[in-house]
Design a protein around this motif. Structure first.
Motif, mmCIF file in Angstrom:
data_model
loop_
_atom_site.group_PDB
_atom_site.id
_atom_site.type_symbol
_atom_site.label_atom_id
_atom_site.label_comp_id
_atom_site.label_asym_id
_atom_site.label_seq_id
_atom_site.Cartn_x
_atom_site.Cartn_y
_atom_site.Cartn_z
ATOM 1 N N ASP A 1 0.869 -1.178 0.000
ATOM 2 C CA ASP A 1 0.000 0.000 0.000
ATOM 3 C C ASP A 1 0.906 1.228 0.000
ATOM 4 O O ASP A 1 1.465 1.603 1.036
ATOM 5 C CB ASP A 1 -0.901 -0.024 1.239
ATOM 6 N N VAL A 2 1.087 1.837 -1.172
ATOM 7 C CA VAL A 2 2.039 2.939 -1.299
ATOM 8 C C VAL A 2 1.612 4.174 -0.517
ATOM 9 O O VAL A 2 2.434 5.062 -0.263
ATOM 10 C CB VAL A 2 2.259 3.297 -2.784
ATOM 11 N N SER A 3 0.345 4.259 -0.116
ATOM 12 C CA SER A 3 -0.117 5.424 0.639
ATOM 13 C C SER A 3 0.455 5.441 2.056
ATOM 14 O O SER A 3 0.372 6.453 2.736
ATOM 15 C CB SER A 3 -1.646 5.454 0.702
ATOM 16 N N LYS A 4 1.034 4.321 2.474
ATOM 17 C CA LYS A 4 1.532 4.228 3.844
ATOM 18 C C LYS A 4 3.032 4.475 3.953
ATOM 19 O O LYS A 4 3.610 4.328 5.030
ATOM 20 C CB LYS A 4 1.189 2.860 4.433
ATOM 21 N N ILE A 5 3.670 4.819 2.833
ATOM 22 C CA ILE A 5 5.093 5.116 2.892
ATOM 23 C C ILE A 5 5.376 6.460 2.244
ATOM 24 O O ILE A 5 4.634 6.922 1.378
ATOM 25 C CB ILE A 5 5.949 4.028 2.224
ATOM 26 N N GLN A 6 6.454 7.081 2.700
ATOM 27 C CA GLN A 6 6.967 8.302 2.079
ATOM 28 C C GLN A 6 8.312 7.942 1.465
ATOM 29 O O GLN A 6 9.260 7.603 2.176
ATOM 30 C CB GLN A 6 7.133 9.422 3.103
ATOM 31 N N CYS A 7 8.382 7.979 0.150
ATOM 32 C CA CYS A 7 9.526 7.429 -0.573
ATOM 33 C C CYS A 7 10.117 8.466 -1.524
ATOM 34 O O CYS A 7 9.383 9.124 -2.280
ATOM 35 C CB CYS A 7 9.070 6.182 -1.340
ATOM 36 N N ASP A 8 11.436 8.602 -1.506
ATOM 37 C CA ASP A 8 12.092 9.575 -2.375
ATOM 38 C C ASP A 8 11.882 9.264 -3.858
ATOM 39 O O ASP A 8 11.736 10.177 -4.677
ATOM 40 C CB ASP A 8 13.580 9.694 -2.052
ATOM 41 N N LEU A 9 11.829 7.985 -4.224
ATOM 42 C CA LEU A 9 11.567 7.625 -5.616
ATOM 43 C C LEU A 9 10.212 8.143 -6.066
ATOM 44 O O LEU A 9 10.087 8.745 -7.144
ATOM 45 C CB LEU A 9 11.615 6.108 -5.792
ATOM 46 N N TYR A 10 9.184 7.935 -5.254
ATOM 47 C CA TYR A 10 7.844 8.358 -5.635
ATOM 48 C C TYR A 10 7.762 9.877 -5.740
ATOM 49 O O TYR A 10 7.124 10.420 -6.649
ATOM 50 C CB TYR A 10 6.818 7.853 -4.620
ATOM 51 N N GLU A 11 8.421 10.579 -4.814
ATOM 52 C CA GLU A 11 8.410 12.042 -4.857
ATOM 53 C C GLU A 11 9.173 12.555 -6.077
ATOM 54 O O GLU A 11 8.792 13.551 -6.701
ATOM 55 C CB GLU A 11 9.014 12.605 -3.570
ATOM 56 N N PHE A 12 10.245 11.877 -6.426
ATOM 57 C CA PHE A 12 11.022 12.225 -7.624
ATOM 58 C C PHE A 12 10.140 12.140 -8.864
ATOM 59 O O PHE A 12 10.134 13.052 -9.705
ATOM 60 C CB PHE A 12 12.199 11.252 -7.736
#
Length: 280
Positions: free
Chosen positions: A224-235
């Motif tokens: 569930d990607v909503s439960k993590i804060q990830c530099d890749l996703y923000e990039f």
């Protein structure tokens, strides 16, 4: 917590102060419209080291970049964030080094987003009224790291940690057991061992209250990607701070991540964007 707000335009300074109060209601907020006043404060023996300094780049009497250097000389741990209407200064600002910059007009949401990103990159929990998002912080640029409340998560098995890294790399898209085995091992072990890894990973996630991070459906697994804060996703979402933090290395502790790193390095985002659309 002590926060400095510095701008030689009085209207802008009052606006910045107002927005900062919304984010840090309990902080000691000090405002300055003269650089000399900032240096006088820092030289005073009774002054407290500020956790944050928000300042304009173009100031009267001294460039904000020079003032930022002086602040860091006094207080190396102060997080410097520039607030400016001059985007041409952005790259130079990062060489101070600053942790971020905000385009004027500064808003409460811009502040919250910047602070969350900074603290996630530093691996520290937000302080003094800054927003808590109750997410796992995942770093993929460089080596793969997972932090909870600013502390690295300890995995019972290193291979279970790698399993989580693979699922993060897939950005919420599900994988079959066979697909996971093909990536993690040249010669896949018994299926029972994969189940052992899932059990170990669930045990680790349960210990920090993230039982529902893994999504299992029959023979498929995702996160569930909503439960993590990830530099890749923000990039991939165009966050300038995340873009600045990518230095050509991605999960360098795993050989299978070289394929993703190649696409990042060469700017080939089409597959990534498709994955992002599919997981919405």
């Amino acid at each position: 917590m002590t926060i400095l707000a510095i701008d030689d335009e009085r209207t802008m300074l009052l606006h910045l102060k107002s927005e900062l109060k919304k984010v840090f209601p309990n902080a000691e907020l000090l405002t300055f419209d003269e650089c000399d006043e900032v240096l006088t404060y820092l030289d005073a023996p009774q002054s407290r080291a500020p956790q944050y300094a928000f300042l304009d780049i173009k100031l009267r009497g001294m460039l904000g970049i020079e003032l930022a250097r002086r602040i860091r000389e006094h207080c190396p741990q102060t997080r410097i964030i520039f607030c400016t209407a001059y985007s041409v200064y952005a790259l130079e600002a990062y060489n101070v080094p600053a942790l971020g910059y905000l385009m004027k007009p500064v808003t409460e949401q811009k502040l919250r987003d910047a602070i969350l990103h900074i603290e996630s990159q530093l691996g520290t929990p937000p302080e003094g009224g800054a927003p808590h998002d109750h997410k796992l912080v995942v770093h993929t640029f460089g080596s793969f790291d997972v932090l909870y409340n600013g502390t690295p998560v300890s995995f019972e098995r290193e291979k279970a940690r790698e399993l989580l890294a693979l699922l993060v790399d897939r950005q919420g898209l599900s994988m079959t057991n066979s697909e996971i085995e093909a990536v993690l091992w040249e010669d896949p072990p018994s299926q029972q061992y994969l189940y052992t890894l899932f059990h170990s990973l669930r045990k680790t996630l349960h210990s920090i209250g993230f039982d529902d991070l893994l999504i299992r459906s029959r023979n498929r697994t995702s996160i569930d990607v909503s439960k993590i804060q990830c530099d890749l996703y923000e990039f991939l979402q165009g966050n300038p701070d995340a873009a600045n933090s990518y230095a050509g290395e991605y999960m360098n502790n795993y050989s299978w991540a070289e394929y993703t790193n190649g696409r990042l390095y060469n700017g080939n985002f089409s597959d990534f964007l498709l994955a992002a659309q599919m997981r919405k």
